[in-house]
Design a protein around this motif. Structure first.
Motif, PDB file in Angstrom:
ATOM      1  N   THR A 280       0.830  -1.209   0.000  1.00  0.00           N
ATOM      2  CA  THR A 280       0.000   0.000   0.000  1.00  0.00           C
ATOM      3  C   THR A 280       0.859   1.252   0.000  1.00  0.00           C
ATOM      4  O   THR A 280       0.623   2.195  -0.770  1.00  0.00           O
ATOM      5  CB  THR A 280      -0.919   0.001   1.234  1.00  0.00           C
ATOM      6  OG1 THR A 280      -1.713  -1.192   1.248  1.00  0.00           O
ATOM      7  CG2 THR A 280      -1.842   1.210   1.218  1.00  0.00           C
ATOM      8  N   VAL A 314     -11.997  -2.016  -3.244  1.00  0.00           N
ATOM      9  CA  VAL A 314     -11.035  -2.799  -2.447  1.00  0.00           C
ATOM     10  C   VAL A 314     -11.695  -3.919  -1.645  1.00  0.00           C
ATOM     11  O   VAL A 314     -11.201  -5.065  -1.666  1.00  0.00           O
ATOM     12  CB  VAL A 314     -10.211  -1.866  -1.531  1.00  0.00           C
ATOM     13  CG1 VAL A 314      -9.321  -2.675  -0.586  1.00  0.00           C
ATOM     14  CG2 VAL A 314      -9.358  -0.917  -2.377  1.00  0.00           C
ATOM     15  N   THR A 318     -10.853  -7.893  -2.282  1.00  0.00           N
ATOM     16  CA  THR A 318     -10.203  -8.645  -1.198  1.00  0.00           C
ATOM     17  C   THR A 318     -10.796 -10.036  -1.044  1.00  0.00           C
ATOM     18  O   THR A 318     -10.068 -11.020  -0.866  1.00  0.00           O
ATOM     19  CB  THR A 318     -10.318  -7.870   0.123  1.00  0.00           C
ATOM     20  OG1 THR A 318      -9.611  -6.627  -0.004  1.00  0.00           O
ATOM     21  CG2 THR A 318      -9.742  -8.672   1.284  1.00  0.00           C
ATOM     22  N   VAL A 330      -3.771  -6.650  -4.205  1.00  0.00           N
ATOM     23  CA  VAL A 330      -4.926  -5.804  -3.871  1.00  0.00           C
ATOM     24  C   VAL A 330      -4.477  -4.592  -3.058  1.00  0.00           C
ATOM     25  O   VAL A 330      -4.967  -3.474  -3.265  1.00  0.00           O
ATOM     26  CB  VAL A 330      -5.988  -6.610  -3.093  1.00  0.00           C
ATOM     27  CG1 VAL A 330      -7.088  -5.693  -2.556  1.00  0.00           C
ATOM     28  CG2 VAL A 330      -6.592  -7.679  -3.992  1.00  0.00           C
ATOM     29  N   ASN A 331      -3.535  -4.807  -2.162  1.00  0.00           N
ATOM     30  CA  ASN A 331      -3.028  -3.681  -1.379  1.00  0.00           C
ATOM     31  C   ASN A 331      -2.224  -2.713  -2.240  1.00  0.00           C
ATOM     32  O   ASN A 331      -2.233  -1.504  -1.992  1.00  0.00           O
ATOM     33  CB  ASN A 331      -2.194  -4.194  -0.207  1.00  0.00           C
ATOM     34  CG  ASN A 331      -3.047  -4.632   0.968  1.00  0.00           C
ATOM     35  OD1 ASN A 331      -3.419  -3.850   1.823  1.00  0.00           O
ATOM     36  ND2 ASN A 331      -3.396  -5.916   0.984  1.00  0.00           N
ATOM     37  N   TYR A 333      -2.957  -2.059  -5.328  1.00  0.00           N
ATOM     38  CA  TYR A 333      -4.042  -1.314  -5.977  1.00  0.00           C
ATOM     39  C   TYR A 333      -4.663  -0.297  -5.028  1.00  0.00           C
ATOM     40  O   TYR A 333      -4.910   0.856  -5.391  1.00  0.00           O
ATOM     41  CB  TYR A 333      -5.102  -2.300  -6.477  1.00  0.00           C
ATOM     42  CG  TYR A 333      -6.408  -1.656  -6.846  1.00  0.00           C
ATOM     43  CD1 TYR A 333      -6.600  -1.101  -8.108  1.00  0.00           C
ATOM     44  CD2 TYR A 333      -7.462  -1.587  -5.930  1.00  0.00           C
ATOM     45  CE1 TYR A 333      -7.804  -0.499  -8.449  1.00  0.00           C
ATOM     46  CE2 TYR A 333      -8.655  -0.990  -6.260  1.00  0.00           C
ATOM     47  CZ  TYR A 333      -8.819  -0.445  -7.523  1.00  0.00           C
ATOM     48  OH  TYR A 333     -10.012   0.158  -7.841  1.00  0.00           O
ATOM     49  N   SER A 334      -4.886  -0.711  -3.775  1.00  0.00           N
ATOM     50  CA  SER A 334      -5.503   0.177  -2.784  1.00  0.00           C
ATOM     51  C   SER A 334      -4.696   1.450  -2.577  1.00  0.00           C
ATOM     52  O   SER A 334      -5.250   2.552  -2.493  1.00  0.00           O
ATOM     53  CB  SER A 334      -5.660  -0.569  -1.454  1.00  0.00           C
ATOM     54  OG  SER A 334      -6.146   0.292  -0.443  1.00  0.00           O
ATOM     55  N   THR A 397     -18.386  -1.989  -0.191  1.00  0.00           N
ATOM     56  CA  THR A 397     -18.067  -1.568  -1.559  1.00  0.00           C
ATOM     57  C   THR A 397     -19.184  -0.712  -2.148  1.00  0.00           C
ATOM     58  O   THR A 397     -18.930   0.366  -2.723  1.00  0.00           O
ATOM     59  CB  THR A 397     -17.825  -2.804  -2.451  1.00  0.00           C
ATOM     60  OG1 THR A 397     -16.542  -3.353  -2.141  1.00  0.00           O
ATOM     61  CG2 THR A 397     -17.864  -2.433  -3.926  1.00  0.00           C
TER      62      THR A 397
END
Length: 428
Positions: A280, A314, A318, A330-331, A333-334, A397
């Motif tokens: 992140t 996110v 996840t 994913v982190n 991307y976050s 979401t």
């Protein structure tokens, strides 16, 4: 750091002394933030792991870990709402409160892991520390509004957040690797980390002390109920508070669920938790400056809308897989989008606040978001048995996406012009 500071000859202030004070304050603000980011990052990243792996905490305890500090922060915001607007100067107020918050890390280290109530004591100390943390933040926000001219804020804070995130990234890498050499059930390494965080926090405060706050200034407006009602009549400020509160409710709804999912479902170790944070932070470092420039071109609220749409996906992403490498992606991307929201929630608050009552406006805003930060994570944990992990994450979401779309709706010009004296943006 030199690239962040205004260069000699820059037309910011005709007074050389004020220009040098500005450069000094920016430099110390970056160093203050760097040490603070490592200190707070140690605690926020590894306390959930300590509770779940070493102290075997329940889901409810993890829920309280998010909710009780928020409740304590709300109490701090209420106290600050009365206290901060009465201040002429903010530096010393922030110093004392931040010092109290950092010393609470040492108290956490002192809690015996063998005690039957160790889980509850850790959460209690962490929560109590949120009161001075919130008060310190209120004072710091008012101090930054006073020290950094409005025309420099997006650029400076974009650079500042990028630099301090790089430092935090390095700290997380070192700590994540170090924890791999210890049994995750052994509490001693975590307690040592809390001591380290406390020491770094004291260094953080020492750089805050070095900020040069000018004497004098406008006399604070007497704190009466009329101040709050007047603030609520400012369309730009009222709309910003409502939008920020609505988005944060959906954003924070899933915060405790991430820890539960990563540790209990995906079985992430200390190294993996560190890698998630690193992922992140790595993308935040790259994008902080870009979001600041984008906001200068397109406007802060529109930029928050784009950032929020990215953040909105996110929770859904996840739950698609518990694979640890996938969760790391994913982190990554976050962080691309969280950096924009982190930067603009603060700078847009300053832009939306009436200058005559800015400290009161900051306190009011923090009271509202403190209430959100208490209620939202608790609702997420409450809904978990009924909706399951997938259902609750999906709700978060949907909420985030709806809230993000609202940022794109412009405030009507007729409303903006209805109260020109109150909606004036301070030119600094």
């Amino acid at each position: 750091m030199r690239a962040v500071l205004p260069k000699e000859g820059t037309r910011i202030s005709p007074n050389p002394a004020r220009f040098e004070n500005l450069r000094t304050n920016m430099r110390h603000s970056i160093l203050n933030g760097a040490f603070g980011t490592v200190a707070t990052g140690i605690v926020s990243t590894f306390v959930p792991l300590y509770l779940i792996d070493a102290l075997h905490a329940s889901n409810q305890i993890i829920g309280w870990l998010n909710a009780l500090p928020a409740l304590a922060g709300l109490l701090g915001s209420l106290i600050g709402a009365v206290w901060v607007p009465r201040l002429f100067r903010y530096r010393n107020f922030s110093v004392l409160n931040y010092l109290g918050a950092r010393l609470s890390y040492l108290l956490m280290a002192a809690v015996p892991a063998s005690a039957a109530t160790a889980n509850s004591l850790i959460v209690a100390v962490y929560s109590i520390g949120s009161v001075p943390q919130t008060l310190g933040t209120l004072g710091w926000q008012a101090l930054m509004a006073k020290l950094i001219p409005s025309g420099l804020r997006e650029n400076f804070f974009g650079h500042r957040y990028a630099l301090i995130t790089i430092v935090g990234l390095g700290g997380t890498i070192v700590i994540g690797i170090a924890l791999q050499f210890f049994n995750p059930d052994w509490p001693v390494p975590y307690r040592v980390l809390f001591v380290v965080a406390g020491v770094l926090g004291v260094i953080e405060v020492s750089y805050l002390v070095r900020h040069r706050e000018p004497l004098g200034g406008e006399r604070p407006r007497p704190m009466r109920w009329r101040v709050w009602t007047d603030l609520w009549t400012v369309p730009r400020f009222r709309r910003y508070v409502l939008l920020a509160a609505f988005f944060n409710f959906g954003w924070q709804l899933s915060w405790p669920l991430f820890s539960i999912y990563q540790i209990k479902t995906a079985h992430a170790t200390g190294l993996w938790i560190g890698l998630f944070t690193i992922a992140t932070q790595a993308t935040e470092i790259v994008t902080f400056r870009w979001w600041g420039k984008f906001a200068q071109k397109r406007g802060g609220l529109v930029t928050m809308g784009f950032s929020g749409l990215g953040i909105g996906l996110v929770p859904l992403l996840t739950i698609l897989s518990p694979n640890l490498w996938y969760l790391t992606a994913v982190n990554l991307y976050s962080g691309l989008f969280a950096s924009g929201m982190t930067l603009l929630l603060f700078t847009e608050l300053l832009h939306a606040s009436p200058v005559a009552d800015r400290s009161a406006a900051i306190a009011f805003y923090n009271v509202v978001l403190g209430l959100v930060a208490f209620l939202s994570p608790e609702l997420g944990v409450y809904l978990l048995p009924a909706l399951g992990m997938d259902g609750t994450m999906l709700l978060s979401t949907i909420w985030r996406l709806i809230a993000s779309i609202l940022f794109f709706i412009p405030l009507r010009p007729a409303i903006l012009q209805s109260r020109p004296a109150l909606t004036q943006v301070h030119p600094d």
